[in-house]
Design a protein around this motif. Sequence first.
Motif, mmCIF file in Angstrom:
data_model
loop_
_atom_site.group_PDB
_atom_site.id
_atom_site.type_symbol
_atom_site.label_atom_id
_atom_site.label_comp_id
_atom_site.label_asym_id
_atom_site.label_seq_id
_atom_site.Cartn_x
_atom_site.Cartn_y
_atom_site.Cartn_z
ATOM 1 N N UNK A 832 0.800 -1.222 0.000
ATOM 2 C CA UNK A 832 0.000 0.000 0.000
ATOM 3 C C UNK A 832 0.823 1.257 0.000
ATOM 4 N N UNK A 833 0.872 1.994 -1.124
ATOM 5 C CA UNK A 833 1.393 3.348 -1.207
ATOM 6 C C UNK A 833 2.776 3.492 -0.591
ATOM 7 N N UNK A 834 3.646 2.546 -0.817
ATOM 8 C CA UNK A 834 5.008 2.625 -0.310
ATOM 9 C C UNK A 834 5.893 3.314 -1.334
ATOM 10 N N UNK A 835 6.789 4.170 -0.836
ATOM 11 C CA UNK A 835 7.708 4.906 -1.688
ATOM 12 C C UNK A 835 9.121 4.716 -1.161
ATOM 13 N N UNK A 836 10.068 5.055 -1.977
ATOM 14 C CA UNK A 836 11.466 5.013 -1.547
ATOM 15 C C UNK A 836 11.786 6.293 -0.788
ATOM 16 N N UNK A 837 12.149 6.141 0.453
ATOM 17 C CA UNK A 837 12.488 7.288 1.294
ATOM 18 C C UNK A 837 13.967 7.242 1.648
ATOM 19 N N UNK A 838 14.611 8.374 1.578
ATOM 20 C CA UNK A 838 16.018 8.497 1.951
ATOM 21 C C UNK A 838 16.164 9.576 3.003
#
Length: 1199
Positions: A832-838
Amino acid sequence: MNSQEVVQSEDGIPYPAALNARKSTIKGTERPIMSSSLLWAVDVYGKVYSLSTTRGHWERDEDTLLEIKRVTAGQKRSWGIGCDHLVYLNIDPGEVPIRYREETYENQRWNPVDGFTDVLLPTDRWAWSDLMGVTPQPLHSFELPSDSWEWEGDWFVDQGSAGRDPTETESWEYAVDFPANFSKEKKWNSCVRRRRWIRDRRYKAGGSWTKIPLDHPKKPPLPLCDISCGGWEMSEKPGQYHFLWGVSQQGQVWFRSGMLPKVPEGQSWEEVEAPREVAQISAGPGDLLWATLWDGQLLVRKGICLDSPTGSSWVVVDSPPIKEGGAIHVAVGVSVVWAVTKDYKVWFRRGVNSHNPCGSGWVSIGGEMLMVDVGLNDQVWGVGEDRGLYFRKSVTQSQPSGTGWIPVSAQWGHSKEIAHPSAGCEFKGQVTEPSQGSVLTCDDSGDTDPPAGGGERLLNDTPGPEFTPTPKPFIPTSDSFISSLVADREPLRPLTPTPLPLTSLGPPQGEDSEATPAPMCNVDLEVAQNLQEECPSLGKAEVIEPGCSVATYALGLEPGVGVEDGPVWAWISGGACDIDHKAQISWLTPSDPCSTALSIAPVELEASPEVRAKATTASKEPVERSTSVWVCKGSMRWWRDWKPYRWVDVGVALEQSTDVTGKKDAIFFIYYTQYDEKKYLQVFISEVTALVPVLRENSHHAFAVYTAERTKNRWPLVLAAQTEKDKTDWLSLLAVSCCEARGLRGPPCRQALWSVTSKGDVMVHEPSPYLEAPTNTLPCDMMFWLQVPGHLRCVECNSLGVVWGIGCDGTAWVYSGSGRTAGEVSNQGEPGNLHTQTDVRVVYIYENQRWNPMTGYTDKLLPTDRYPWSDDNGFTECTKSSMHPPSTQWTWVTEWAVDFGVPGGTDKEGWQYAADFPVMFHGNKSLKDFVRRRRWFRTCKITLSAPWQEVPPIPLSDVTVLPCLAQSNLEQVPVWALSDKGDVLCRLGVTTENPSGSAWLHVGTDQPFKSICIGGGHQVWAIARDGAVFYRGSVSASNPAGECWYHIPSPPRQNLRQLSVGRTSVYAVDENSNLWYRQGLTPSYPQGSAWELISNNVTKVSVGPLDQVWVIADRVPNCPSELSVPGAIGHRLGVGPMQPKGQSWDYGLGGGWEHISVRGNATEGPRYSAATILTGNNPQSPLLTRPPTLQENGKAVDL
């Protein structure tokens, strides 16, 4: 005697060399692999049967006169109690023959006349004695222990005992006197000599039941009524030792001592004192021993080990919770305990372990059994209420309770006929009622042709004078044991009359013949119709009414059950049956379509209307509505919370149970050893308040488990996994269990409280209505905080679901609203709506030097100084080589470099100077500066999948979202922010559907700002970097940027650093951690009139839409310094319209917390009238009850 067959064990006891064969690991213990093993059972007539895992058919013991009441099986050995009250032993004939070597010593003394002679001095030992010379042992005194042994020859001299050529010494050993050291050499002063005689005997009764001889001259125990063996997996060589326990008819507990590998019969019975009369006993393969009392309670024996096989003490354990009666039977495995209560129900004991032999609670399991037995690999066998044998399927280490009962359907004798449970059949479909309402079976012989002169008989259940309840089935009572099986049990419930006709498919009987009495079970009629189609051998019913929901069949258990009809079982023992859930056993996987689908397991609770509606449809899948238990085990290190503090290797286990309604509950166990004593801690998952990753010295994979009591005591349970993956897996597993125990599913609600730890972990709390109640407020230490994937520096939210965050590198992020934990998937099965976060973090270390008159500044410091390379405080040594990223998720992106941007300034090489450690450092060197330092930095980066969407391109230092009520309807949600340069920004186009907005609007200022907040009524307050306070005027929905800034005086001699604005109140925190309240705020004069000091010890403040006040406290008052960690959550109590400043503080989870936002919680607490409060009739919150005090080995511990 063949020397290859017998070797010596460590204690000098000979044992067969074949025991050194291949081993297999079972629950951490090795034991020999068995290619073929036996399942033992006893019928109601006392006949003993064995079922091989390879042959697939029952075999009756050849001794037709043998009658056994109960049998217990161990590894390669089985014991039984005969109807003559004697104990019988049966040893697997396939084992290497058991041989025992008897020995005695011939002793002589030299005299001048006759030389060496057996005429000894009165003070000497006996002429024939044991090794020590204490016991006389002439050759004629040795007798066989029982008829099961035979001599393998006559006595002969051990010719190799002297170590020389026997022709020279005649195997004599010489010494000066008794006792002394004997040697092979004869010397001039050798006055005594001895030689060893030996004789071998062999156990010849392998494969048959033989009596264990009575103890002479000791008094034997009174007649035994129960027997159990265990303990064979306790030694390093499994199967080497067996512990045999017995219970007499008077309730005494007996232990068989002297049972060694070469002495299978043991030596004598020893009584073990019990606090009350015992009815039945069960010993596990390990160190578990349970017993049932006559009053239904249970006893647990503690302290059992190889050095103390009888244990040390008894502990009373309450029986499973039933209305009347208690436990009548208990069965023990390696780490499981099963019980049967007087109402035939089966129960599973949670949390059983060698560290916690008493367990933690009972769980009801589907099925109705007369008795159960736990065999190898913790597999479970049972004798059903219908006198059939059953096996618990899918029992594994991770699911010790299994999933259902399946019948043991093996061939009877050498014929091809299958002996089903009570000649019954397992059916496809769903059980709708407990198995006592009607009768269902298949004919044993499979012959469907009715005998001459007979026909199928129609049974009418219509009430009338002719109706007679089904009598209790006939069970022979030739022995008191048989009577004891049924005397104290409730009678079977009679068949309930209904107006619907039922049809019998049993053997035809005459019209005047009586109905065959039998146990009962119910099956849906539609299922029965399907069965008739699949199994023609069942026959057909003459009349089947469409509205009938139950079909009744005669079981066919005649009083005179013969050999052809199959046995009627009374007892089973699987201690010698080596199978597991993966084993392909023919008699556990029947091929007959009428016996392959349904797990026989009655429903524990009355079925709901929906379930009853579904029950009318036949199902080919196994259906069982019962409680299941799931277990996950592992090993970790635990930070011991008493002196000396250190890491301790422990075993951990998460045990989760699911009841018939689907509700889940779990317990987390920690097993450790202290001073050779096994102990444990337990934490109820429903009482866990937070799971937080932590950084501890010498451990990079640690996390903390908080509970209400441990939060109150400021001492969490800290555990460290072996790898980062193990830590992540355990955190995810525990988090999911916590959510399931609280019924939390999906993403956090819009009213949630958000917080961030000092490590950057994002936490969320689902508020209850009692969190902000005027009375009965939920304590902070009972709040449950759940980690949300991501890494941020701060988070702000409102009650419309708009959540913004800022990373350590200033990147803005907006919450996209996916699951609670990493890896949780949506209903569609997609992440669900996961993004790559840095995110980027800077790690700092300090280089320290002291001035020396000879060499100038050098790293040779005084013994009282800090380390040459240290942290900011100088307490911890931190070198370039020893510093690592916070976790394996982080990677270095730069090399070490000197930081020239240190507050206070530096010289051209980055040094700061001071008179000594620790004082204020400055950038200019003076004659009084004897120490210096400089700061080094290195950047690391983390990349992860998280429900956060980036909002480019401006880096931010602060952000705020308008707090509002949940029912508010805003076209655009006001969001204000500060850039990393101090510019004021207003975000346009923010809505609940588009929380990231569309563009930034720059708001002019004459100086950079460091904190900003928007409150109710679009009140915008801000703090400049020099500590000045400003208020933005004319801000509204139509004019989101406002018009101008108004300067607000700061508190006297204080510089503010952070503020928060609620609906009608403004709070601020200064540089000295003081909390200030702005007085005199009115709609006509929103700037207020003056600042009032509320409290100190505050680093961050958050004011919500209800003017509730939450803070991050620097420390908790009255908390010991060694337990005080900066950063604890605090809640201001007593805040209301008449008391906006509140009254007191309630401190919760801490420390290590960096930021909190309650600006989304618009849930108002219930209010009670003054009369209700005074009369004490106000309802209590179900969340306010404190968790019970936990038990550690019977002693109270706080978690």
